[in-house]
Design a protein around this motif. Structure first.
Motif, PDB file in Angstrom:
ATOM      1  N   LYS A   1      11.170  -8.152   3.424  1.00 53.56           N
ATOM      2  CA  LYS A   1       9.946  -7.461   3.026  1.00 53.56           C
ATOM      3  C   LYS A   1      10.248  -6.120   2.348  1.00 53.56           C
ATOM      4  O   LYS A   1       9.626  -5.778   1.334  1.00 53.56           O
TER       5      LYS A   1
ATOM      6  N   GLN B   1       5.170  -1.950 -10.353  1.00 50.92           N
ATOM      7  CA  GLN B   1       3.915  -1.198 -10.458  1.00 50.92           C
ATOM      8  C   GLN B   1       4.079   0.014 -11.371  1.00 50.92           C
ATOM      9  O   GLN B   1       3.261   0.241 -12.278  1.00 50.92           O
TER      10      GLN B   1
ATOM     11  N   PRO C   1      -0.224  -6.284  -1.840  1.00 47.80           N
ATOM     12  CA  PRO C   1       0.819  -5.969  -0.845  1.00 47.80           C
ATOM     13  C   PRO C   1       0.801  -6.921   0.345  1.00 47.80           C
ATOM     14  O   PRO C   1       1.857  -7.278   0.879  1.00 47.80           O
TER      15      PRO C   1
ATOM     16  N   GLY D   1      -0.447   3.285   3.781  1.00 53.24           N
ATOM     17  CA  GLY D   1      -1.169   2.472   2.809  1.00 53.24           C
ATOM     18  C   GLY D   1      -2.589   2.963   2.583  1.00 53.24           C
ATOM     19  O   GLY D   1      -3.057   3.051   1.438  1.00 53.24           O
TER      20      GLY D   1
ATOM     21  N   MET E   1       9.118  -5.308  -1.405  1.00 53.66           N
ATOM     22  CA  MET E   1       8.219  -4.192  -1.702  1.00 53.66           C
ATOM     23  C   MET E   1       8.862  -3.201  -2.658  1.00 53.66           C
ATOM     24  O   MET E   1       8.178  -2.579  -3.472  1.00 53.66           O
TER      25      MET E   1
ATOM     26  N   SER F   1       3.902  -9.356   1.648  1.00 56.32           N
ATOM     27  CA  SER F   1       4.350  -9.431   3.036  1.00 56.32           C
ATOM     28  C   SER F   1       4.368 -10.875   3.532  1.00 56.32           C
ATOM     29  O   SER F   1       5.282 -11.279   4.267  1.00 56.32           O
TER      30      SER F   1
ATOM     31  N   TYR G   1       8.485  -4.746  -6.031  1.00 55.67           N
ATOM     32  CA  TYR G   1       7.049  -4.703  -6.323  1.00 55.67           C
ATOM     33  C   TYR G   1       6.627  -3.305  -6.779  1.00 55.67           C
ATOM     34  O   TYR G   1       5.926  -3.149  -7.790  1.00 55.67           O
ATOM     35  N   SER G   2       7.060  -2.281  -6.064  1.00 57.31           N
ATOM     36  CA  SER G   2       6.698  -0.905  -6.428  1.00 57.31           C
ATOM     37  C   SER G   2       7.296  -0.509  -7.770  1.00 57.31           C
ATOM     38  O   SER G   2       6.654   0.175  -8.576  1.00 57.31           O
TER      39      SER G   2
END
Length: 452
Positions: A331, A342, A319, A136, A335, A323, A338-339
């Motif tokens: 999770k 993005q 992020p 990260g 994620m 979580s 989510y990515s």
């Protein structure tokens, strides 16, 4: 972490950093240098800026699933090779169409999910959070470095030279992967990979969807704004494009320092929802400021300092919110979605930012971004305060897996908010409030079978 784990985490963080550098270095320069390419128009410049996000969004989750079947390394090697090929095509092109094609191919090297899964294979449970934090940090650092060295490299070697540097970094990434320790086996780990059994629940979770929309709009606004901000620094700002790096350096440094107190406040006082709303409001203010007052160099610099304060704050906090909000064992899936959001936002932002710029100039772009931020604010204002919990995965003996009442007894413990038993992994996933229950004590209770 032992030496092997540290080497694996450091190597994969470097691979991530090289790849993200290649993606982001064009952001501050494509609008100014790209207009020299054949057939270039503002709309096509915007498409070139965001094009990578489209293929990245489409392929990220499928390639992660494929890596579960054929292995992590083949997917990572192929992804880096495809990324290098796309950069080489863009470097060899004199036309904006070649750059667009190269960026599309770069995005097809979508290895994020496979890299995170490999990290899980190479690290022990108790050190995985630290290893993921290293990756990260590498992503955040690579964005900052890209905004600074992108203008410097392009001034020295031209846009073609910038893409050749990206090609070399991708090939170096392959060498780093080859030199890394080899995993003895592939581990199923729902916190780092997309689990199909958790996908439907993730897509139905209202607050997770609000956070997915948040990262989509954040990167759409970023890409759209950078269709015009580099040009605005030149005219009306009057700053030659070879000097833009110091603006980005100053704005990023001040923005990074400026966001830290808000992160500390949000986490310590458990007010992350308030911090999120404030950051979105600040981003909305920045776009309105650029729209109405961005007609001088110092106004643009001030606006960019505020912009990067809000951007850094959101990029760091979203992020963490994912979580917190994701259910136990969900999770990795959360994620992944989510990515994908993005990268889809990056694609849409570049495309529509370029189109708006071609139709009505910079004011249309900033006004469009302001409208997006206002819509975003309306979406997240209904979000609940997130639970302040930590994800935990514990291995289970076969006897414990047969204990049908284990999950229920764990949920009855103060501070345990969610429990999922993953029989296929011989593990249990929990969400716990560390201010209420001690993590080490919980691990002892589960390992000894002493859960009352």
């Amino acid at each position: 972490m032992n030496a092997t784990e540290a080497r694996a985490a450091g190597g994969l963080a470097l691979v991530f950093a090289f790849r993200m550098l290649g993606m982001f270095m064009v952001l501050p320069v494509l609008a100014t240098y790209g207009l020299e390419l054949d057939d270039a128009t503002p709309a096509l410049i915007g498409l070139a800026i965001g094009a990578y996000g489209l293929t990245q969004a489409i392929l990220q989750i499928p390639l992660g699933i494929i890596s579960d079947r054929i292995g992590r390394l083949p997917v990572i090697y192929l992804g880096l090779l495809v990324f290098a090929a796309g950069a080489a095509l863009a470097a060899s092109s004199d036309s904006i169409w070649g750059v667009i094609a190269g960026r599309v191919i770069q995005g097809a090297g979508a290895i994020s999910a496979a890299v995170m899964a490999l990290l899980s294979d190479l690290t022990r449970e108790q050190h995985r959070t630290k290893a993921m934090a290293m990756i990260g940090m590498s992503i955040g650092l690579s964005f900052a470095v890209a905004m600074i060295i992108g203008p410097l490299l392009t001034h020295a070697f031209g846009l073609s030279g910038l893409f050749w540097v990206t090609t070399i970094m991708a090939l170096l990434g392959m060498l780093i992967v080859a030199a890394m320790p080899k995993a003895s086996s592939q581990r199923q780990h729902r916190e780092s990979v997309v689990a199909r059994q958790a996908l439907v629940a993730t897509l139905r979770h209202a607050d997770l969807l609000r956070l997915d929309f948040s990262i989509l709009v954040l990167h759409a606004v970023l890409m759209a704004s950078f269709v015009v901000l580099p040009l605005a620094l030149v005219e009306p700002g009057g700053l030659p494009k070879e000097h833009h790096w110091w603006v980005y350096l100053g704005a990023l440094l001040i923005g990074f320092c400026g966001m830290i107190p808000f992160i500390v406040y949000g986490e310590k006082k458990r007010q992350m929802r308030r911090v999120l709303l404030g950051a979105v409001g600040l981003l909305l203010f920045c776009e309105v400021f650029f729209w109405l007052l961005g007609n001088s160099l110092w106004a643009l610099v001030l606006g960019m300092v505020l912009f990067f304060t809000a951007f850094n704050l959101l990029e760091a906090s979203l992020p963490s919110l994912i979580s917190k909000v994701a259910p136990a064992g969900g999770k990795g899936t959360a994620m992944g979605v989510y990515s994908t959001s993005q990268f889809l936002g990056a694609a849409l932002g570049g495309i529509f930012g370029g189109w708006l710029f071609q139709q009505g100039g910079a004011t249309w772009v900033f006004a469009g971004c302001a409208v997006l931020c206002a819509l975003w604010l309306m979406v997240v204002i209904g979000m609940n305060e997130p639970p302040y919990v930590t994800s935990l995965r514990l291995p289970l003996a076969k006897a414990a897996l047969q204990d049908k009442g284990l999950a229920e007894r764990l949920l009855a413990l103060p501070g345990v908010t969610d429990v999922v038993v993953a029989s296929e992994e011989e593990a249990i996933y929990l969400k716990i409030d560390t201010l209420v229950i001690d993590r080490n004590e919980l691990e002892r209770l589960v390992s000894t079978g002493a859960v009352a």
